[in-house]
Design a protein around this motif. Sequence first.
Motif, mmCIF file in Angstrom:
data_model
loop_
_atom_site.group_PDB
_atom_site.id
_atom_site.type_symbol
_atom_site.label_atom_id
_atom_site.label_comp_id
_atom_site.label_asym_id
_atom_site.label_seq_id
_atom_site.Cartn_x
_atom_site.Cartn_y
_atom_site.Cartn_z
ATOM 1 N N ASN A 37 87.698 118.479 125.611
ATOM 2 C CA ASN A 37 88.811 119.317 126.063
ATOM 3 C C ASN A 37 88.344 120.719 126.476
ATOM 4 O OD1 ASN A 37 91.602 119.720 126.542
ATOM 5 N ND2 ASN A 37 91.656 121.021 124.733
ATOM 6 N N ILE A 38 89.244 121.449 127.167
ATOM 7 C CA ILE A 38 88.960 122.816 127.598
ATOM 8 C C ILE A 38 89.945 123.794 126.944
ATOM 9 C CG2 ILE A 38 88.823 124.397 129.563
ATOM 10 C CD1 ILE A 38 87.995 121.863 131.237
ATOM 11 N N ASN A 39 91.245 123.553 127.148
ATOM 12 C CA ASN A 39 92.259 124.466 126.587
ATOM 13 C C ASN A 39 93.544 123.695 126.321
ATOM 14 O OD1 ASN A 39 93.486 124.120 129.121
ATOM 15 N ND2 ASN A 39 92.414 125.895 129.948
ATOM 16 N N PHE A 40 94.594 124.395 125.993
ATOM 17 C CA PHE A 40 95.855 123.735 125.648
ATOM 18 C C PHE A 40 96.379 122.866 126.799
ATOM 19 C CE2 PHE A 40 100.534 123.729 125.493
ATOM 20 C CZ PHE A 40 100.714 123.093 124.274
ATOM 21 N N ILE A 61 89.091 117.145 121.026
ATOM 22 C CA ILE A 61 90.056 118.255 121.097
ATOM 23 C C ILE A 61 89.362 119.551 120.700
ATOM 24 C CG2 ILE A 61 90.910 117.866 118.725
ATOM 25 C CD1 ILE A 61 93.727 118.642 119.865
ATOM 26 N N GLY A 62 89.676 120.627 121.428
ATOM 27 C CA GLY A 62 89.038 121.890 121.089
ATOM 28 C C GLY A 62 89.353 122.969 122.102
ATOM 29 N N LEU A 63 88.926 124.183 121.767
ATOM 30 C CA LEU A 63 89.083 125.313 122.689
ATOM 31 C C LEU A 63 87.700 125.707 123.200
ATOM 32 C CD1 LEU A 63 91.018 127.463 123.946
ATOM 33 C CD2 LEU A 63 90.486 128.909 121.965
ATOM 34 N N LEU A 78 98.113 126.839 118.887
ATOM 35 C CA LEU A 78 98.845 125.920 119.775
ATOM 36 C C LEU A 78 98.170 124.555 119.818
ATOM 37 C CD1 LEU A 78 99.711 128.093 122.913
ATOM 38 C CD2 LEU A 78 101.328 126.801 121.501
ATOM 39 N N ILE A 79 96.853 124.571 119.932
ATOM 40 C CA ILE A 79 96.114 123.312 120.055
ATOM 41 C C ILE A 79 96.170 122.518 118.749
ATOM 42 C CG2 ILE A 79 93.791 122.321 120.293
ATOM 43 C CD1 ILE A 79 93.200 124.538 122.362
ATOM 44 N N ALA A 90 86.301 113.745 118.241
ATOM 45 C CA ALA A 90 85.443 114.907 118.000
ATOM 46 C C ALA A 90 86.218 116.189 118.232
ATOM 47 C CB ALA A 90 84.225 114.876 118.932
ATOM 48 N N ILE A 91 85.652 117.291 117.743
ATOM 49 C CA ILE A 91 86.125 118.633 118.098
ATOM 50 C C ILE A 91 85.221 119.107 119.230
ATOM 51 C CG2 ILE A 91 86.300 121.039 117.321
ATOM 52 C CD1 ILE A 91 88.288 119.546 115.721
#
Length: 254
Positions: A37-40, A61-63, A78-79, A90-91
């Motif tokens: 992931n990249i962002n919300f 999932i992650g920022l 939010l995420i 994974a994160i």
Amino acid sequence: MLIDTHSHIYLEQFDNDLDRVIKNAVEVGVEKIILPNINFDSIIKMQAVKLAYPLITELAIGLHPTSVNYNYKKSLNLIYNGFDIAEYVAIGEVGIDLYWDKTFIEQQKDAFDYQIELAKLYNIPIIIHSRNSFDDIIDVLKPHVSSGVKGVFHCFPGNSKQAKLVIDMGFYVGIGGILTYKNSNMPEVVENIPLEYILLETDAPYLSPVPKRGQRNEPAYVKYVAEMIARITATSYESVCKITRDNAKQVFAL
Ligand code: NI
């Protein structure tokens, strides 16, 4: 069978032909594609791809560090309060990126640290994005290593010595298209570490390997990375596929 452990096929570059892209991947033997992931906002796009291609895709999932700014605590909230972490393998991708901008270095470190804690809590691996930041990444990561956090340095950014450090910490080395570029030091890195610590990735749509360099990257092109590793290590293509696939299955519990 191949596993592409890092692919952003939910981005707009694939809006018009994702069906074809998935078919191409299946045709060359890609068995799984992991979407970091990249962002919300990108979570919704990833989930749509997972719904359309449930068997071949897995989500992280992650920022992403380049999405970290003054509002990073709100973004993290939010995420991680908006989605069920247990549904992700994974994160990621998480880490530190000082290539474009150093303004938020402290925020990036804090967001990285927080997300490592979550990975420990949920007992899932982390996908690390490291750019111009190897020592900072190690500084944040090191205190967590004894508690068993595992994962991969995606698009591995270092030399052989740094690769050995990563392996000693229990992490895998993610190898993609850069391996095939002229003047890349990745062939030397690949020669100096056992295949048991390598994961294959594309980072699609970016970093397309030779002979597709300059074009949009896609999961099927992971085969060019596997071919190059086979050549460098004088191993059969089949062995490279099998070993790296087993590695991916182990770290992501596929
Ligand atoms: Ni990425």
